[in-house]
Design a protein around this motif. Structure first.
Motif, PDB file in Angstrom:
ATOM      1  N   LEU A  70      34.517  26.038  51.098  1.00 19.31           N
ATOM      2  CA  LEU A  70      33.676  26.799  52.012  1.00 19.31           C
ATOM      3  C   LEU A  70      33.329  28.120  51.331  1.00 19.31           C
ATOM      4  CD1 LEU A  70      35.584  26.060  55.348  1.00 19.31           C
ATOM      5  CD2 LEU A  70      33.773  24.732  54.226  1.00 19.31           C
ATOM      6  N   SER A  71      32.198  28.130  50.688  1.00 15.50           N
ATOM      7  CA  SER A  71      31.817  29.216  49.783  1.00 15.50           C
ATOM      8  C   SER A  71      31.179  30.393  50.523  1.00 15.50           C
ATOM      9  CB  SER A  71      30.847  28.676  48.734  1.00 15.50           C
ATOM     10  OG  SER A  71      30.545  29.677  47.804  1.00 15.50           O
ATOM     11  N   SER A  72      31.620  31.581  50.120  1.00 14.24           N
ATOM     12  CA  SER A  72      31.089  32.840  50.648  1.00 14.24           C
ATOM     13  C   SER A  72      31.433  33.916  49.623  1.00 14.24           C
ATOM     14  CB  SER A  72      31.746  33.165  51.993  1.00 14.24           C
ATOM     15  OG  SER A  72      33.107  33.494  51.812  1.00 14.24           O
ATOM     16  N   PRO A  73      30.882  35.116  49.758  1.00 11.61           N
ATOM     17  CA  PRO A  73      31.245  36.168  48.802  1.00 11.61           C
ATOM     18  C   PRO A  73      32.753  36.439  48.765  1.00 11.61           C
ATOM     19  CG  PRO A  73      29.258  36.794  49.962  1.00 11.61           C
ATOM     20  CD  PRO A  73      29.777  35.539  50.632  1.00 11.61           C
ATOM     21  N   GLY A  74      33.412  36.454  49.903  1.00 10.64           N
ATOM     22  CA  GLY A  74      34.851  36.686  49.928  1.00 10.64           C
ATOM     23  C   GLY A  74      35.627  35.581  49.246  1.00 10.64           C
ATOM     24  N   PHE A  75      35.164  34.368  49.374  1.00  9.14           N
ATOM     25  CA  PHE A  75      35.809  33.218  48.751  1.00  9.14           C
ATOM     26  C   PHE A  75      35.691  33.286  47.233  1.00  9.14           C
ATOM     27  CE2 PHE A  75      35.432  28.626  47.509  1.00  9.14           C
ATOM     28  CZ  PHE A  75      36.745  28.276  47.748  1.00  9.14           C
ATOM     29  N   THR A  76      34.511  33.541  46.734  1.00  6.43           N
ATOM     30  CA  THR A  76      34.304  33.562  45.285  1.00  6.43           C
ATOM     31  C   THR A  76      34.880  34.818  44.635  1.00  6.43           C
ATOM     32  OG1 THR A  76      32.079  34.463  45.567  1.00  6.43           O
ATOM     33  CG2 THR A  76      32.272  32.072  45.369  1.00  6.43           C
ATOM     34  N   ALA A  77      35.112  35.886  45.414  1.00  6.76           N
ATOM     35  CA  ALA A  77      35.693  37.109  44.872  1.00  6.76           C
ATOM     36  C   ALA A  77      37.212  37.009  44.715  1.00  6.76           C
ATOM     37  CB  ALA A  77      35.356  38.298  45.770  1.00  6.76           C
ATOM     38  N   SER A  78      37.816  36.023  45.324  1.00  6.19           N
ATOM     39  CA  SER A  78      39.271  35.883  45.290  1.00  6.19           C
ATOM     40  C   SER A  78      39.754  35.459  43.911  1.00  6.19           C
ATOM     41  CB  SER A  78      39.702  34.838  46.325  1.00  6.19           C
ATOM     42  OG  SER A  78      41.030  34.419  46.091  1.00  6.19           O
ATOM     43  N   ASP A  79      40.668  36.242  43.324  1.00  3.29           N
ATOM     44  CA  ASP A  79      41.240  35.880  42.027  1.00  3.29           C
ATOM     45  C   ASP A  79      42.023  34.572  42.111  1.00  3.29           C
ATOM     46  OD1 ASP A  79      40.197  38.098  40.748  1.00  3.29           O
ATOM     47  OD2 ASP A  79      41.983  39.322  41.093  1.00  3.29           O
ATOM     48  N   TYR A  80      42.718  34.350  43.214  1.00  2.00           N
ATOM     49  CA  TYR A  80      43.503  33.120  43.370  1.00  2.00           C
ATOM     50  C   TYR A  80      42.565  31.910  43.401  1.00  2.00           C
ATOM     51  CZ  TYR A  80      46.802  29.659  44.988  1.00  2.00           C
ATOM     52  OH  TYR A  80      47.576  28.537  45.084  1.00  2.00           O
ATOM     53  N   PHE A  81      41.501  32.017  44.177  1.00  2.00           N
ATOM     54  CA  PHE A  81      40.531  30.915  44.239  1.00  2.00           C
ATOM     55  C   PHE A  81      39.960  30.632  42.859  1.00  2.00           C
ATOM     56  CE2 PHE A  81      35.911  30.459  43.946  1.00  2.00           C
ATOM     57  CZ  PHE A  81      35.819  29.106  44.196  1.00  2.00           C
ATOM     58  N   TYR A  82      39.432  31.676  42.205  1.00  2.00           N
ATOM     59  CA  TYR A  82      38.738  31.481  40.935  1.00  2.00           C
ATOM     60  C   TYR A  82      39.692  31.062  39.827  1.00  2.00           C
ATOM     61  CZ  TYR A  82      35.348  32.091  37.240  1.00  2.00           C
ATOM     62  OH  TYR A  82      34.520  31.862  36.181  1.00  2.00           O
TER      63      TYR A  82
END
Length: 115
Positions: A70-82
């Motif tokens: 579920l992509s959003s700016p907050g999602f892609t900004a997360s170091d853990y996610f990326y």
């Protein structure tokens, strides 16, 4: 009557905390699938107190059949996610062991390329 011989399908949500209301809404859209298939879903809000959060997420990442990104700016900004979730998710998708479905919740400049 439901066919109980169907294989369970495990779905995992990857999302940013601020997108929880949109994740909840997406779960509502899957009610039909949950009723007609053995679809179970999991997200990090189900981590119990005292559980090691990273190990619990890894366990569910390893056992999921479908990953909803579920992509959003907050999602892609997360170091853990990326650094962790995205890398493992795309590797397993390319290997054919997972199906990854990116869903754009809010516009972002990040491009998730799934081959």
């Amino acid at each position: 009557m439901a066919d109980t011989s169907k294989q369970e399908i495990k779905l995992l949500y990857c999302y940013a905390l601020e997108d929880k209301p949109l994740r909840d809404e997406s779960e509502e859209h899957l009610i039909w699938s949950k009723r007609h298939y053995q679809l179970t879903n999991w997200h990090d809000r189900e981590i119990l107190p005292g559980e090691e959060w990273e190990q619990t997420i890894d366990m569910h990442l390893n056992s999921a059949h479908i990953i909803l990104l579920l992509s959003s700016p907050g999602f892609t900004a997360s170091d853990y996610f990326y650094g962790k979730e995205m890398k493992r998710t795309l590797e397993r998708h390319k290997a054919g062991t997972w199906r990854v479905i990116p869903i754009l919740l809010r516009p972002t400049l990040y491009k998730c390329q799934i081959d």
